[in-house]
Design a protein around this motif. Structure first.
Motif, PDB file in Angstrom:
ATOM      1  N   LYS A  71      34.822  39.547  35.476  1.00  0.00           N
ATOM      2  CA  LYS A  71      34.048  38.452  36.078  1.00  0.00           C
ATOM      3  C   LYS A  71      34.389  36.989  35.543  1.00  0.00           C
ATOM      4  O   LYS A  71      34.640  36.077  36.230  1.00  0.00           O
ATOM      5  CB  LYS A  71      32.648  38.856  36.099  1.00  0.00           C
ATOM      6  N   VAL A  90      36.823  48.528  43.243  1.00  0.00           N
ATOM      7  CA  VAL A  90      35.623  48.007  43.503  1.00  0.00           C
ATOM      8  C   VAL A  90      35.620  46.544  43.342  1.00  0.00           C
ATOM      9  O   VAL A  90      34.774  45.645  44.101  1.00  0.00           O
ATOM     10  CB  VAL A  90      34.501  48.704  42.646  1.00  0.00           C
ATOM     11  N   GLN A  91      35.982  46.119  42.197  1.00  0.00           N
ATOM     12  CA  GLN A  91      36.172  44.365  42.096  1.00  0.00           C
ATOM     13  C   GLN A  91      36.742  43.654  43.272  1.00  0.00           C
ATOM     14  O   GLN A  91      36.233  42.639  43.891  1.00  0.00           O
ATOM     15  CB  GLN A  91      36.607  44.313  40.537  1.00  0.00           C
ATOM     16  N   ASP A  93      37.132  44.747  46.365  1.00  0.00           N
ATOM     17  CA  ASP A  93      36.166  45.053  47.434  1.00  0.00           C
ATOM     18  C   ASP A  93      35.314  43.982  47.731  1.00  0.00           C
ATOM     19  O   ASP A  93      34.807  43.765  48.429  1.00  0.00           O
ATOM     20  CB  ASP A  93      35.786  46.764  47.373  1.00  0.00           C
ATOM     21  N   GLU A  94      34.794  43.705  46.289  1.00  0.00           N
ATOM     22  CA  GLU A  94      33.633  42.606  46.065  1.00  0.00           C
ATOM     23  C   GLU A  94      34.074  41.191  46.314  1.00  0.00           C
ATOM     24  O   GLU A  94      33.370  40.172  46.246  1.00  0.00           O
ATOM     25  CB  GLU A  94      32.954  42.914  44.966  1.00  0.00           C
ATOM     26  N   ILE A 302      34.464  52.055  48.499  1.00  0.00           N
ATOM     27  CA  ILE A 302      34.828  50.851  48.803  1.00  0.00           C
ATOM     28  C   ILE A 302      34.806  50.658  50.379  1.00  0.00           C
ATOM     29  O   ILE A 302      34.982  51.790  51.195  1.00  0.00           O
ATOM     30  CB  ILE A 302      36.505  50.380  48.421  1.00  0.00           C
TER      31      ILE A 302
END
Length: 315
Positions: A71, A90-91, A93-94, A302
């Protein structure tokens, strides 16, 4: 003759100036955890001066909260972070603007671990047993997939959140097995404590192979491919050195933080980690990433699977 000498001198000065410019290229790298054998290539590259040879000044930082590293890179507060391929999907996808530029550990280290003297000889023996885990979501999916692959109904297994106390819960027999144990660490830790374990590797039970540890940068730094190419070249040289001079490489690794790293556990883990180190850090297996992304999508971890080129490059 004087002209030749002047030309050589001028060339030497120019080379020195170029190297000086490279030396000023700093890279602030956030690790995923405290320094350990998983970071072998990074530490050896640092201690042997391989980063400096590539004109890089690398600062490795152990974050107070490992989950914040990607992040911070995404927001431009650090240059690079160590993370995991499953987490990267996942990151992305976010919506985090991250790009994979290198690999440290090219194969899974995750596994299901049981006590060696238990009656669990195969995953099908987990029926009616308790399995401890640390991180919900991904580890749930891993275990469910592995159990289904072994012909076990996941509902016949009780999952217990043991936080990060994986091997202790197993040794204390609060659980019959644990998921999320790294095969290069937990097995050695249990053996040292007199409770040998047995591991079942995730990739042998229906989980597509993936890269355990990778390096990511902010999308804005994709254009600095030359820098990351040199970073990866230093890692490749470090891994080659580790493989050809294992004892000297171990000494170099320990010299980074002697009090913390020179332990029996780390020495054992070092030996078991070396075979998993990526020998070509920059190399990107797109098919492998696509396959695993599809697995994540199928398991609803995801919501979408963008093209690999949008979040991973081979510098």
């Amino acid at each position: 003759m004087k002209l030749i000498k002047k030309t050589v001198f001028a060339g030497t000065v120019l080379l020195g100036a170029v190297q000086s410019v490279y030396a000023a290229e700093k890279v602030q790298l956030l690790l995923d955890w405290f320094v350990n054998p998983d970071h072998a290539a990074l530490v050896v590259a640092q201690q042997k001066g391989f980063f400096k040879e590539q004109g890089l000044d690398v600062e490795m930082i152990e974050p107070a909260d490992p989950s914040t590293a990607p992040k911070l890179v995404a927001t431009g507060k650090a240059d690079m972070a160590v993370t995991y391929q499953p987490q990267l999907h996942v990151q992305i996808d976010e919506g985090l603007p991250l790009t994979r530029v290198g690999t440290l550990v090219g194969k899974p280290l995750n596994s299901v671990v049981v006590l060696a003297d238990s009656d669990i000889k195969d995953l099908k023996d987990l029926k009616g047993k308790k399995v401890g885990y640390s991180v919900s979501g991904f580890e749930d999916v891993l275990l469910t997939t592995m159990l289904t692959h072994s012909g076990v109904n996941p509902k016949d297994v009780e999952m217990i959140n043991v936080n990060w106390s994986l091997s202790p819960s197993l040794i204390a027999k609060k659980t019959d097995a644990v998921i999320g144990a790294f095969r290069n660490f937990e097995l050695n830790q249990m053996d040292i404590e007199g409770h040998p374990g047995r591991a079942f590797f995730v990739e042998d039970y229906g989980i597509p192979s993936y890269e355990e540890l990778i390096l990511v940068v902010n999308n804005q730094q994709r254009t600095q491919a030359d820098k990351w190419k040199r970073f990866d070249a230093a890692l490749d040289k470090a891994v080659a050195f580790i493989q050809s001079h294992p004892e000297q490489a171990w000494s170099d690794f320990v010299s980074y933080k002697p009090k913390e790293l020179n332990t029996d556990l780390n020495r054992r883990a070092w030996k078991d980690t070396v075979p998993y180190l990526a020998t070509q850090a920059a190399k990107l297996d797109k098919a492998k990433y696509e396959h695993f992304a599809q697995f994540m999508l199928d398991k609803k971890l995801i919501k979408k699977a963008p093209t690999v080129d949008s979040y991973a490059i081979e510098p």
